[in-house]
Design a protein around this motif. Structure first.
Motif, PDB file in Angstrom:
ATOM      1  N   GLY A 297       0.108   4.350   0.391  1.00 54.66           N
ATOM      2  CA  GLY A 297       0.996   3.967  -0.410  1.00 54.66           C
ATOM      3  C   GLY A 297       1.205   4.796  -1.582  1.00 54.66           C
ATOM      4  N   VAL A 298       1.712   3.973  -2.681  1.00 52.36           N
ATOM      5  CA  VAL A 298       2.059   4.636  -3.898  1.00 52.36           C
ATOM      6  C   VAL A 298       0.955   4.181  -5.098  1.00 52.36           C
ATOM      7  CG1 VAL A 298       3.858   4.705  -5.643  1.00 52.36           C
ATOM      8  CG2 VAL A 298       4.719   4.479  -3.165  1.00 52.36           C
ATOM      9  N   ASN A 299       0.745   5.344  -5.638  1.00 47.66           N
ATOM     10  CA  ASN A 299      -0.656   5.084  -6.814  1.00 47.66           C
ATOM     11  C   ASN A 299       0.351   4.783  -7.907  1.00 47.66           C
ATOM     12  OD1 ASN A 299      -2.025   6.055  -8.972  1.00 47.66           O
ATOM     13  ND2 ASN A 299      -3.577   6.059  -7.432  1.00 47.66           N
ATOM     14  N   GLU A 300      -0.262   3.537  -8.541  1.00 46.79           N
ATOM     15  CA  GLU A 300       0.598   3.096  -9.749  1.00 46.79           C
ATOM     16  C   GLU A 300       0.706   4.005 -10.935  1.00 46.79           C
ATOM     17  OE1 GLU A 300       1.253  -1.382  -9.635  1.00 46.79           O
ATOM     18  OE2 GLU A 300      -0.528  -1.474  -8.549  1.00 46.79           O
ATOM     19  N   GLU A 301      -0.831   4.324 -10.963  1.00 43.28           N
ATOM     20  CA  GLU A 301      -0.947   5.111 -12.375  1.00 43.28           C
ATOM     21  C   GLU A 301      -0.316   6.602 -12.095  1.00 43.28           C
ATOM     22  OE1 GLU A 301      -2.080   5.894 -15.822  1.00 43.28           O
ATOM     23  OE2 GLU A 301      -2.506   4.122 -14.966  1.00 43.28           O
ATOM     24  N   ALA A 302      -0.356   6.921 -10.922  1.00 42.84           N
ATOM     25  CA  ALA A 302       0.609   8.152 -10.858  1.00 42.84           C
ATOM     26  C   ALA A 302       1.909   8.263 -11.267  1.00 42.84           C
ATOM     27  CB  ALA A 302       0.244   8.870  -9.297  1.00 42.84           C
ATOM     28  N   PHE A 303       2.609   6.894 -10.815  1.00 39.87           N
ATOM     29  CA  PHE A 303       3.891   6.417 -11.032  1.00 39.87           C
ATOM     30  C   PHE A 303       4.183   6.416 -12.464  1.00 39.87           C
ATOM     31  CE2 PHE A 303       7.329   4.033 -11.698  1.00 39.87           C
ATOM     32  CZ  PHE A 303       8.385   4.127 -10.604  1.00 39.87           C
TER      33      PHE A 303
ATOM     34  N   CYS B 277      -3.166   1.054  -5.494  1.00 40.13           N
ATOM     35  CA  CYS B 277      -2.221   1.398  -5.062  1.00 40.13           C
ATOM     36  C   CYS B 277      -1.108   0.287  -4.227  1.00 40.13           C
ATOM     37  CB  CYS B 277      -2.238   2.233  -3.913  1.00 40.13           C
ATOM     38  SG  CYS B 277      -3.167   4.003  -4.200  1.00 40.13           S
ATOM     39  N   ILE B 278       0.044   0.360  -4.023  1.00 32.54           N
ATOM     40  CA  ILE B 278       0.939  -0.421  -3.351  1.00 32.54           C
ATOM     41  C   ILE B 278       1.065   0.130  -2.102  1.00 32.54           C
ATOM     42  CG2 ILE B 278       3.229  -1.631  -3.331  1.00 32.54           C
ATOM     43  CD1 ILE B 278       3.258  -1.360  -6.325  1.00 32.54           C
ATOM     44  N   ARG B 279       0.816  -0.653  -0.986  1.00 36.19           N
ATOM     45  CA  ARG B 279       1.127  -0.090   0.294  1.00 36.19           C
ATOM     46  C   ARG B 279       1.515  -1.233   1.360  1.00 36.19           C
ATOM     47  NH1 ARG B 279      -2.646  -1.651   3.702  1.00 36.19           N
ATOM     48  NH2 ARG B 279      -4.816  -2.475   3.184  1.00 36.19           N
ATOM     49  N   LEU B 280       2.032  -0.773   2.410  1.00 38.67           N
ATOM     50  CA  LEU B 280       2.550  -1.693   3.299  1.00 38.67           C
ATOM     51  C   LEU B 280       1.736  -2.359   4.237  1.00 38.67           C
ATOM     52  CD1 LEU B 280       5.614   0.401   4.847  1.00 38.67           C
ATOM     53  CD2 LEU B 280       5.831  -1.341   3.404  1.00 38.67           C
ATOM     54  N   THR B 281       1.818  -3.446   4.683  1.00 34.87           N
ATOM     55  CA  THR B 281       0.944  -4.288   5.576  1.00 34.87           C
ATOM     56  C   THR B 281       1.483  -3.868   7.020  1.00 34.87           C
ATOM     57  OG1 THR B 281       2.272  -6.086   5.472  1.00 34.87           O
ATOM     58  CG2 THR B 281       0.586  -5.959   3.706  1.00 34.87           C
ATOM     59  N   GLU B 282       0.636  -4.328   7.994  1.00 33.81           N
ATOM     60  CA  GLU B 282       1.237  -4.081   9.252  1.00 33.81           C
ATOM     61  C   GLU B 282       2.595  -4.644   9.503  1.00 33.81           C
ATOM     62  OE1 GLU B 282      -0.352  -5.187  13.730  1.00 33.81           O
ATOM     63  OE2 GLU B 282      -1.844  -4.773  12.047  1.00 33.81           O
ATOM     64  N   LYS B 283       2.928  -5.983   8.943  1.00 34.40           N
ATOM     65  CA  LYS B 283       4.085  -6.550   9.044  1.00 34.40           C
ATOM     66  C   LYS B 283       5.084  -5.924   8.166  1.00 34.40           C
ATOM     67  CE  LYS B 283       6.485 -10.967   7.471  1.00 34.40           C
ATOM     68  NZ  LYS B 283       6.415 -12.117   6.924  1.00 34.40           N
ATOM     69  N   GLY B 284       4.695  -5.220   7.080  1.00 34.52           N
ATOM     70  CA  GLY B 284       5.611  -4.500   6.147  1.00 34.52           C
ATOM     71  C   GLY B 284       6.137  -3.200   6.957  1.00 34.52           C
TER      72      GLY B 284
END
Length: 393
Positions: free
Chosen positions: A329-335, A366-373
């Motif tokens: 996913g996307v690291n929030e602190e890096a963003f 981090c924000i990442r997709l679930t299986e449904k996502g």
């Protein structure tokens, strides 16, 4: 020194597949001397283009020969391109050097020459192990040819092999796809890429199927329905996980330590240089693209109208769109570090709503997709597109 990935586009193949919308040309009907002349002209231009980058302060972390079908070229031409790169740029000690190869276009001699030249990863475009399905999509090979080439690559010393697979093919069933997965897993390749067929405009398949949800016309094999397509994706994830493959991106799976360094560069918005017809680059904070007309490319390579400096909004959208493809996913602190603001400030309420809908999770910063996502990744990505008039700090 900036670590950079380099992509080399080889736009030739024996014959274009019926689903292919890549910038490539079939040369199978040309005689040998005509083919060789065309290859020589193109490769000489590539070598000249490489020289234009010779003063850059970079180190090469990966090289990817893509196409088209790079393996249609004589091995000596691939070697000359790689030698030119090494003469102009320092390579990292563990640089990943990949060559795409279609079954039926390599020999024992070619494979040995690739290894001798320094190529350490090969990617076979198998797509299916069912010959009927291969014929339907216009591939030039059968499964037996692939097996021969795969075993030849292993014998030549390749210990990092990717196999490309496709699902949702015309006439493909869940059981025939399961058979393909079983046969490929029995070979124990280090990496598997599994993509769902996309019907693209300008291809024979688009003319044949039009809207992919309408099924086939004119007696052609039907496309699997949406439910079967989702079942194929779920089957891929399940079977590969059972055999020790880690999914690290929506369509990519690897044994531990064999995730593709080159492709990760794209998903993390790290610098890369594209060389060859129509190749794209992201370097020095700019995006640019080479000419897509062969005559113009041979004349001056880069399309001067293509140079773009992504603005802050575009860069944030790209970071979310590409980063969410990866399982980490996307690291929030890096963003926050990159853009001086937080994801919730730019997209207020979006992530919380997607969490409630079961499409993303927030874990370990981090924000990442679930299986449904993952099943609805296009929808999730669209939610992270800034609308006209949006304001943020």
């Amino acid at each position: 020194m900036t670590p950079v990935a380099i992509y080399i586009h080889i736009p030739y193949c024996v014959r274009k597949c019926l689903y292919c919308d890549f910038l490539s040309f079939g040369v199978g009907e040309m005689n040998g001397s005509e083919q060789e002349h065309r290859f020589e002209v193109y490769v000489n231009r590539l070598l000249q283009e490489i020289d234009t980058y010779g003063q850059e302060s970079i180190t090469v972390k990966s090289v990817f020969f893509g196409g088209g079908t790079p393996s249609v070229l004589p091995a000596t031409m691939i070697e000359s391109i790689l030698c030119k790169l090494k003469s102009r740029f320092p390579f990292e000690a563990n640089a990943e050097i990949t060559l795409e190869a279609n079954p039926g276009t390599v020999t024992e001699e070619k494979l040995a020459a690739y290894r001798e030249a320094g190529i350490n990863r090969i990617s076979f475009g198998l797509q299916s192990t069912v010959d009927r399905e291969l014929q339907t999509i216009g591939r030039i090979h059968d499964y037996a040819t692939f097996l021969e080439n795969y075993k030849g690559a292993a014998a030549a010393g390749f210990d990092n092999i990717n196999i490309d697979l496709m699902s949702a093919l015309p006439g493909q069933t869940l059981e025939s796809y399961r058979s393909t997965l079983e046969r490929v897993l029995a070979l124990e390749p280090q990496h598997i890429s599994a993509y769902s067929l996309m019907i693209e405009e300008g291809t024979p398949f688009y003319e044949r199927y039009g809207n992919p949800k309408e099924g086939a016309g004119g007696g052609f094999p039907p496309l699997p329905d949406e439910d079967t397509e989702r079942d194929m994706y779920a089957l891929t994830r399940s079977m590969l996980a059972q055999h020790g493959y880690e999914q690290y991106e929506i369509s990519n799976y690897a044994k531990r330590g064999f995730a593709s360094l080159h492709n990760i560069t794209y998903w993390k918005r790290e610098p890369y240089i594209g060389l060859g017809l129509g190749a794209s680059s992201f370097y020095g904070g700019k995006r640019y693209k080479n000419e897509t007309s062969m005559d113009l490319y041979l004349d001056h390579c880069i399309n001067p109208d293509s140079v773009v400096v992504p603005d802050r909004e575009d860069a944030m959208e790209e970071t979310l769109f590409l980063g969410l493809r990866m399982n980490e996913g996307v690291n929030e602190e890096a963003f926050r570090t990159a853009f001086g603001t937080c994801i919730d400030c730019v997209y207020p309420g979006v992530t919380d709503r997607l969490v409630q809908e079961g499409l993303v999770v927030r874990e370990n910063g981090c924000i990442r997709l679930t299986e449904k996502g993952m099943d609805l990744s296009n929808y999730v990505s669209c939610e992270y597109v800034l609308k006209s008039g949006d304001e943020f700090t």
